[in-house]
Scaffold this motif. Structure first.
Motif, PDB file in Angstrom:
ATOM      1  N   ARG A   7     -61.009 -52.501 -11.470  1.00  0.00           N
ATOM      2  CA  ARG A   7     -61.205 -53.947 -11.643  1.00  0.00           C
ATOM      3  C   ARG A   7     -60.841 -54.380 -13.063  1.00  0.00           C
ATOM      4  O   ARG A   7     -60.210 -55.423 -13.272  1.00  0.00           O
ATOM      5  CB  ARG A   7     -62.659 -54.296 -11.329  1.00  0.00           C
ATOM      6  N   ARG A   8     -61.212 -53.560 -14.064  1.00  0.00           N
ATOM      7  CA  ARG A   8     -60.881 -53.873 -15.463  1.00  0.00           C
ATOM      8  C   ARG A   8     -59.365 -53.861 -15.658  1.00  0.00           C
ATOM      9  O   ARG A   8     -58.805 -54.764 -16.288  1.00  0.00           O
ATOM     10  CB  ARG A   8     -61.541 -52.861 -16.391  1.00  0.00           C
ATOM     11  N   HIS A  10     -57.159 -54.376 -13.370  1.00  0.00           N
ATOM     12  CA  HIS A  10     -56.634 -55.517 -12.618  1.00  0.00           C
ATOM     13  C   HIS A  10     -56.751 -56.801 -13.440  1.00  0.00           C
ATOM     14  O   HIS A  10     -55.829 -57.615 -13.451  1.00  0.00           O
ATOM     15  CB  HIS A  10     -57.403 -55.637 -11.294  1.00  0.00           C
ATOM     16  N   ARG A  11     -57.865 -56.964 -14.137  1.00  0.00           N
ATOM     17  CA  ARG A  11     -58.034 -58.154 -14.987  1.00  0.00           C
ATOM     18  C   ARG A  11     -56.986 -58.201 -16.086  1.00  0.00           C
ATOM     19  O   ARG A  11     -56.396 -59.251 -16.356  1.00  0.00           O
ATOM     20  CB  ARG A  11     -59.429 -58.161 -15.614  1.00  0.00           C
ATOM     21  N   TRP A  12     -56.767 -57.059 -16.762  1.00  0.00           N
ATOM     22  CA  TRP A  12     -55.781 -57.040 -17.843  1.00  0.00           C
ATOM     23  C   TRP A  12     -54.374 -57.252 -17.305  1.00  0.00           C
ATOM     24  O   TRP A  12     -53.539 -57.892 -17.956  1.00  0.00           O
ATOM     25  CB  TRP A  12     -55.872 -55.748 -18.650  1.00  0.00           C
ATOM     26  N   ALA A  14     -53.690 -59.104 -14.734  1.00  0.00           N
ATOM     27  CA  ALA A  14     -53.617 -60.537 -14.433  1.00  0.00           C
ATOM     28  C   ALA A  14     -53.331 -61.342 -15.692  1.00  0.00           C
ATOM     29  O   ALA A  14     -52.510 -62.273 -15.675  1.00  0.00           O
ATOM     30  CB  ALA A  14     -54.919 -60.999 -13.783  1.00  0.00           C
ATOM     31  N   ARG A  78     -64.936 -63.826  -4.361  1.00  0.00           N
ATOM     32  CA  ARG A  78     -64.201 -62.568  -4.330  1.00  0.00           C
ATOM     33  C   ARG A  78     -63.472 -62.392  -2.991  1.00  0.00           C
ATOM     34  O   ARG A  78     -62.331 -61.957  -2.945  1.00  0.00           O
ATOM     35  CB  ARG A  78     -65.152 -61.399  -4.597  1.00  0.00           C
ATOM     36  N   HIS A  81     -60.537 -64.625  -2.957  1.00  0.00           N
ATOM     37  CA  HIS A  81     -59.498 -64.058  -3.818  1.00  0.00           C
ATOM     38  C   HIS A  81     -58.716 -62.970  -3.066  1.00  0.00           C
ATOM     39  O   HIS A  81     -57.496 -62.921  -3.132  1.00  0.00           O
ATOM     40  CB  HIS A  81     -60.142 -63.494  -5.089  1.00  0.00           C
ATOM     41  N   GLY A 123     -59.455 -66.198  -9.423  1.00  0.00           N
ATOM     42  CA  GLY A 123     -59.449 -65.194 -10.486  1.00  0.00           C
ATOM     43  C   GLY A 123     -60.045 -65.721 -11.770  1.00  0.00           C
ATOM     44  O   GLY A 123     -60.773 -65.010 -12.476  1.00  0.00           O
ATOM     45  N   SER A 124     -59.772 -66.982 -12.083  1.00  0.00           N
ATOM     46  CA  SER A 124     -60.360 -67.589 -13.278  1.00  0.00           C
ATOM     47  C   SER A 124     -61.870 -67.696 -13.146  1.00  0.00           C
ATOM     48  O   SER A 124     -62.605 -67.432 -14.105  1.00  0.00           O
ATOM     49  CB  SER A 124     -59.766 -68.982 -13.515  1.00  0.00           C
ATOM     50  N   LEU A 127     -63.312 -64.304 -13.636  1.00  0.00           N
ATOM     51  CA  LEU A 127     -63.195 -63.866 -15.020  1.00  0.00           C
ATOM     52  C   LEU A 127     -64.253 -64.524 -15.903  1.00  0.00           C
ATOM     53  O   LEU A 127     -64.831 -63.879 -16.780  1.00  0.00           O
ATOM     54  CB  LEU A 127     -61.789 -64.198 -15.554  1.00  0.00           C
TER      55      LEU A 127
END
Length: 138
Positions: A7-8, A10-12, A14, A78, A81, A123-124, A127
């Motif tokens: 997940r981390r 995936h965030r980076w 994005a 989620r 998403h 996603g925002s 986040l």
């Protein structure tokens, strides 16, 4: 592999995808080189792979363990998403097929923008939600 690590990543990915899209738009608006259009493809491929892995891990985990103590709102965002990502992949495949024909159907190339907007919004929210939650606790 741990879902939290995926997940981390995936965030980076994005964030890097969004940066690559902005660089591409700015580069093309300033009549930059044509190769700049390929910049978002690398983080997009990473997003697809990490998202697929998370989808598989969540599916496997949901069959073994009961739902966590998260609020239903976070779960709904989620889930939205995830399904926006599935619809996005399907519309991208449809776009590739439509544009590969001898007489391409150009309007189809705009279809992926709809689920992409949903991905961006959900996603925002995901986040920012932990930051807002941590601020409320303080």
């Amino acid at each position: 592999m741990n879902i939290i690590e995926v997940r981390r990543a995936h965030r980076w990915l994005a964030v890097s995808f969004l940066a690559a899209v902005l660089i591409t738009v700015i580069g093309l608006s300033l009549s930059g080189p044509e190769w700049v259009v390929y910049l978002p493809l690398f983080p997009l491929a990473g997003l697809f792979l990490s998202g697929s892995l998370m989808f598989a891990l969540v599916y496997r985990g949901s069959r073994r363990a009961p739902a966590s103590g998260r609020s239903s709102g976070v779960r709904r965002v989620r889930r939205a998403h995830r399904w926006s990502a599935v619809v996005f992949v399907v519309t991208v495949v449809a776009t590739v097929i439509a544009l590969a024909r001898q007489e391409p159907v150009v309007w189809v190339s705009y279809l992926p923008l709809i689920p992409l907007a949903g991905l961006f919004l959900s996603g925002s929210i995901m986040l920012v939600a932990p930051l807002v939650r941590a601020r409320r606790v303080q």
